[in-house]
Design a protein around this motif. Structure first.
Motif, PDB file in Angstrom:
ATOM      1  N   TYR A  62      37.018 -10.272   7.171  1.00 19.09           N
ATOM      2  CA  TYR A  62      38.230 -10.595   7.038  1.00 19.09           C
ATOM      3  C   TYR A  62      38.974 -10.511   8.471  1.00 19.09           C
ATOM      4  CZ  TYR A  62      42.931 -11.184   5.015  1.00 19.09           C
ATOM      5  OH  TYR A  62      44.403 -11.693   4.648  1.00 19.09           O
ATOM      6  N   MET A  63      39.298 -11.624   9.021  1.00 18.55           N
ATOM      7  CA  MET A  63      40.109 -11.571  10.354  1.00 18.55           C
ATOM      8  C   MET A  63      41.612 -11.187  10.409  1.00 18.55           C
ATOM      9  SD  MET A  63      37.274 -12.158  12.116  1.00 18.55           S
ATOM     10  CE  MET A  63      38.328 -12.274  13.833  1.00 18.55           C
ATOM     11  N   ILE A  64      41.758 -10.566  11.493  1.00 19.58           N
ATOM     12  CA  ILE A  64      43.173 -10.177  11.426  1.00 19.58           C
ATOM     13  C   ILE A  64      43.739 -10.693  12.658  1.00 19.58           C
ATOM     14  CG2 ILE A  64      44.719  -8.130  12.079  1.00 19.58           C
ATOM     15  CD1 ILE A  64      43.399  -8.160   9.376  1.00 19.58           C
ATOM     16  N   GLU A  65      43.040 -10.891  14.150  1.00 21.50           N
ATOM     17  CA  GLU A  65      43.625 -11.610  15.168  1.00 21.50           C
ATOM     18  C   GLU A  65      42.396 -12.246  15.786  1.00 21.50           C
ATOM     19  OE1 GLU A  65      47.207  -9.031  16.867  1.00 21.50           O
ATOM     20  OE2 GLU A  65      45.077  -8.106  17.190  1.00 21.50           O
ATOM     21  N   GLY A  66      42.771 -13.517  16.259  1.00 22.68           N
ATOM     22  CA  GLY A  66      41.726 -14.390  16.888  1.00 22.68           C
ATOM     23  C   GLY A  66      40.685 -14.793  15.979  1.00 22.68           C
ATOM     24  N   GLY A  67      39.514 -15.469  16.572  1.00 16.72           N
ATOM     25  CA  GLY A  67      38.487 -15.916  15.786  1.00 16.72           C
ATOM     26  C   GLY A  67      37.238 -15.533  15.981  1.00 16.72           C
TER      27      GLY A  67
END
Length: 249
Positions: free
Chosen positions: A70-75
């Motif tokens: 699960y992404m918090i910042e960026g890709g």
């Protein structure tokens, strides 16, 4: 597997621990660590990873468990032996069933650093050889509900397109005032601080802290300035968790 009883018998917040992977990627690990040297059946490990532009995870194998990223910042760019090529961005998620065996790679996208959360969930013994599989979800795919005191996004659970062999729930919670997390009877899980600070059952709680929960209970979260946490719980398999590097036997 270390039991809660051997760790003192009481669930209380502990700080996560910085670890570095062999590829140079740094992570704040919730468990297992020196502070909490146990798995949390059905969960194998959980950490927040930080990948610099020149780092990442080249193609490598996994088997015997499921991964939720699960992404918090960026890709983060993902490629795997199923032929999948996908980039997940902020507030987007991926679920990989490694099952009988899969290979994948993970690198930051667009020449920029990224960070996110990764959870390993054990597969029950009779599903260890399940066919490998992959599913992703955009932010719009994940249901979000507004409550008095908090905004809650369901990453895994009711309404989410991500499902696993394990009955579980994964919530992204942004606390503006007060909110109560309920762990179901017979389930176990944990709370992990993503950003900001507040209190959990009256104890100070901040980014990188983890609260293991080994029995059904209500957990009260509060914050004057707002903080973000993930609340994860699931039904234990009551089977040994045997992690051997990238494999869970």
């Amino acid at each position: 597997m270390v039991s809660n009883e051997s760790l003192g018998g009481r669930d209380e917040p502990v700080p996560g621990e910085m670890v570095q992977h062999g590829t140079g990627v740094n992570s704040k690990r919730a468990f297992p660590t020196n502070n909490y040297p146990a798995n949390l059946d059905p969960f194998v490990l959980f950490e927040r990873f930080y990948i610099d532009p020149d780092k990442g995870f080249p193609m490598h194998p996994h088997k015997g468990f499921e991964i939720v990223s699960y992404m918090i910042e960026g890709g983060m760019e993902h490629e795997d032996s199923l032929g999948v090529s996908h980039t997940a961005y902020e507030n987007e998620a991926m679920r990989i069933t490694t099952g009988s065996g899969i290979q994948h790679s993970e690198f930051p996208a667009d020449g920029a650093a990224c960070n996110g959360l990764q959870l390993w969930v054990n597969l029950p013994r009779d599903e260890k050889e399940a066919d490998p599989d992959y599913v992703d979800a955009t932010q719009a795919d994940l249901p979000t509900a507004e409550y008095d005191g908090a905004t809650v996004t369901t990453v895994v659970g009711d309404g989410s397109p991500l499902d696993l062999y394990t009955d579980m729930e994964y919530l992204d919670v942004r606390v503006a005032d007060e909110w109560t997390w309920t762990v179901e009877d017979g389930w176990s899980g944990f709370l992990f601080g993503v950003d900001g600070e507040g209190t959990v059952d009256g104890d100070a709680f901040e980014k990188g802290d983890v609260l293991p929960v080994t029995e059904a209970r209500d957990v009260d979260l509060a914050s004057d300035d707002g903080f973000r946490a993930v609340a994860v719980s699931g039904e234990p398999h009551d089977e040994p968790i045997r992690q051997r590097g990238p494999y869970v036997l």
